[in-house]
Write a protein that holds these residues in place. Structure first.
Motif, mmCIF file in Angstrom:
data_model
loop_
_atom_site.group_PDB
_atom_site.id
_atom_site.type_symbol
_atom_site.label_atom_id
_atom_site.label_comp_id
_atom_site.label_asym_id
_atom_site.label_seq_id
_atom_site.Cartn_x
_atom_site.Cartn_y
_atom_site.Cartn_z
ATOM 1 N N VAL B 37 0.871 -1.171 0.000
ATOM 2 C CA VAL B 37 0.000 0.000 0.000
ATOM 3 C C VAL B 37 0.911 1.224 0.000
ATOM 4 O O VAL B 37 1.929 1.231 0.698
ATOM 5 C CB VAL B 37 -0.911 0.028 1.248
ATOM 6 C CG1 VAL B 37 -1.774 1.290 1.249
ATOM 7 C CG2 VAL B 37 -1.783 -1.217 1.311
ATOM 8 N N GLN B 39 1.483 5.699 -0.149
ATOM 9 C CA GLN B 39 0.923 6.989 0.230
ATOM 10 C C GLN B 39 1.819 8.082 -0.323
ATOM 11 O O GLN B 39 2.958 8.264 0.141
ATOM 12 C CB GLN B 39 0.805 7.102 1.748
ATOM 13 C CG GLN B 39 0.082 8.333 2.229
ATOM 14 C CD GLN B 39 -0.217 8.265 3.717
ATOM 15 O OE1 GLN B 39 0.572 7.741 4.500
ATOM 16 N NE2 GLN B 39 -1.369 8.795 4.125
ATOM 17 N N TYR B 95 4.197 0.855 1.938
ATOM 18 C CA TYR B 95 4.026 0.037 3.131
ATOM 19 C C TYR B 95 3.795 -1.417 2.751
ATOM 20 O O TYR B 95 2.984 -1.714 1.855
ATOM 21 C CB TYR B 95 2.823 0.504 3.946
ATOM 22 C CG TYR B 95 2.936 1.891 4.547
ATOM 23 C CD1 TYR B 95 2.292 2.978 3.961
ATOM 24 C CD2 TYR B 95 3.662 2.106 5.715
ATOM 25 C CE1 TYR B 95 2.363 4.243 4.526
ATOM 26 C CE2 TYR B 95 3.746 3.371 6.278
ATOM 27 C CZ TYR B 95 3.101 4.435 5.674
ATOM 28 O OH TYR B 95 3.185 5.681 6.235
ATOM 29 N N VAL B 106 -6.543 -4.662 6.655
ATOM 30 C CA VAL B 106 -5.104 -4.808 6.851
ATOM 31 C C VAL B 106 -4.820 -4.817 8.346
ATOM 32 O O VAL B 106 -5.065 -3.826 9.028
ATOM 33 C CB VAL B 106 -4.328 -3.655 6.189
ATOM 34 C CG1 VAL B 106 -2.839 -3.768 6.508
ATOM 35 C CG2 VAL B 106 -4.562 -3.649 4.682
ATOM 36 N N TRP B 107 -4.306 -5.920 8.841
ATOM 37 C CA TRP B 107 -4.130 -6.049 10.287
ATOM 38 C C TRP B 107 -2.797 -5.491 10.769
ATOM 39 O O TRP B 107 -2.693 -5.057 11.921
ATOM 40 C CB TRP B 107 -4.282 -7.508 10.716
ATOM 41 C CG TRP B 107 -5.711 -7.868 10.900
ATOM 42 C CD1 TRP B 107 -6.761 -7.467 10.107
ATOM 43 C CD2 TRP B 107 -6.294 -8.667 11.915
ATOM 44 N NE1 TRP B 107 -7.947 -7.965 10.576
ATOM 45 C CE2 TRP B 107 -7.697 -8.721 11.690
ATOM 46 C CE3 TRP B 107 -5.760 -9.352 13.005
ATOM 47 C CZ2 TRP B 107 -8.562 -9.437 12.513
ATOM 48 C CZ3 TRP B 107 -6.635 -10.059 13.830
ATOM 49 C CH2 TRP B 107 -8.003 -10.103 13.589
ATOM 50 N N TRP B 109 1.010 -3.325 9.576
ATOM 51 C CA TRP B 109 1.716 -2.499 8.610
ATOM 52 C C TRP B 109 3.192 -2.399 8.988
ATOM 53 O O TRP B 109 3.535 -2.370 10.173
ATOM 54 C CB TRP B 109 1.142 -1.080 8.614
ATOM 55 C CG TRP B 109 -0.319 -0.968 8.308
ATOM 56 C CD1 TRP B 109 -1.362 -1.347 9.118
ATOM 57 C CD2 TRP B 109 -0.906 -0.415 7.138
ATOM 58 N NE1 TRP B 109 -2.555 -1.067 8.505
ATOM 59 C CE2 TRP B 109 -2.312 -0.488 7.296
ATOM 60 C CE3 TRP B 109 -0.385 0.136 5.964
ATOM 61 C CZ2 TRP B 109 -3.204 -0.034 6.319
ATOM 62 C CZ3 TRP B 109 -1.284 0.599 5.001
ATOM 63 C CH2 TRP B 109 -2.668 0.511 5.186
ATOM 64 N N GLY B 110 4.041 -2.335 7.955
ATOM 65 C CA GLY B 110 5.428 -2.000 8.205
ATOM 66 C C GLY B 110 5.573 -0.515 8.445
ATOM 67 O O GLY B 110 4.597 0.239 8.408
ATOM 68 N N GLN B 111 6.808 -0.070 8.646
ATOM 69 C CA GLN B 111 7.057 1.351 8.916
ATOM 70 C C GLN B 111 7.109 2.171 7.630
ATOM 71 O O GLN B 111 7.052 3.399 7.671
ATOM 72 C CB GLN B 111 8.360 1.527 9.718
ATOM 73 C CG GLN B 111 9.643 1.560 8.892
ATOM 74 C CD GLN B 111 10.057 0.208 8.341
ATOM 75 O OE1 GLN B 111 9.464 -0.830 8.653
ATOM 76 N NE2 GLN B 111 11.103 0.200 7.511
#
Lengths: 103, 119
Positions: B37, B39, B95, B106-107, B109-111
């Motif tokens: 994902v 942004q 991400y 989405v349970w 997420w990475g940084q």
């Protein structure tokens, strides 16, 4: 494709306020809606899935409701750590986000 | 504790390529759909691609079809995104994400890793 429209895009509120954010879907999505909180420079965090199920560890002041095409996220008493951007999501689509700022 | 750690971002010229990696730990990687994902600066979230547990099904947002390839190595507990023919509009934080197929959310997420496409 599903489209999600959040309102408002921005809101200014005080600590202790009750805050409601709305997410409208362009078609019936049953209860397949999630809400995320994102703070500046950080990854989103899942708050609610299935429209109303609170993710483990999320404070009970967060509440999700709705089904079909209209959904709401309510924060019953805004805390300082709640000032953030909130996103709704269904399928491949995210809403445009609602930024909650301190009044 | 679930951990997703992305790497591979950076500055690339338009038309160039990058390969993002995501190292997963704290859960049984092979049991989950995984996603990328992104942004863009000051913008909302956009789902880029996702991949089934065994890698047999992959889905892409229209804007990256034919340019990006998602893959995974379950033995290495790693997720990848090969990005070719990069454009300025691909500039974003990317991400890595663990999906919950049942709820469609989405349970974890990475940084995130920043990709900047600029000359």
């Amino acid at each position: 494709d599903i489209q999600l429209t959040q309102s408002p895009s921005f809101l200014s509120a005080s600590v202790g306020d009750r805050v409601t954010i709305t997410c409208r879907a362009s078609q019936d999505i049953s209860r397949y809606l999630a809400w995320y909180q994102q703070k500046p420079g950080k990854a989103p965090k899942l708050l609610i899935y299935g429209a109303s199920t609170l993710q483990s560890g999320v404070p009970s002041r967060f509440d999700g409701s709705g089904s079909g095409t209209e959904f709401t996220l309510t924060i019953s008493s805004l805390q300082p750590e709640d000032f953030a951007t909130y996103h709704c999501q269904a399928g491949w689509t995210f809403g445009q986000g609602t930024k909650v700022e301190i009044k | 504790e679930v951990q997703l750690v992305e790497s591979g971002g950076g500055l690339v010229q338009p038309g160039g390529s990058l390969r993002l990696s995501c190292a997963a730990s704290g859960f049984t990687f092979s049991r989950y759909w995984m996603s990328w994902v992104r942004q863009a600066p000051g913008k909302g979230l956009e789902w880029v691609a996702n991949i089934k547990q065994d890698g047999t099904d992959k889905y892409y947002v229209d804007s990256v079809k034919g340019r990006f390839t998602i893959s995974r190595d379950n033995a290495k507990k790693s997720l990848y995104l090969q990005m070719n023919s990069l454009r300025a509009e691909d500039t974003a934080v990317y991400y890595c994400a663990r999906d919950d197929y049942a709820s469609g959310s989405v349970w974890d997420w990475g940084q995130g890793t920043l990709v900047t496409v600029s000359s």
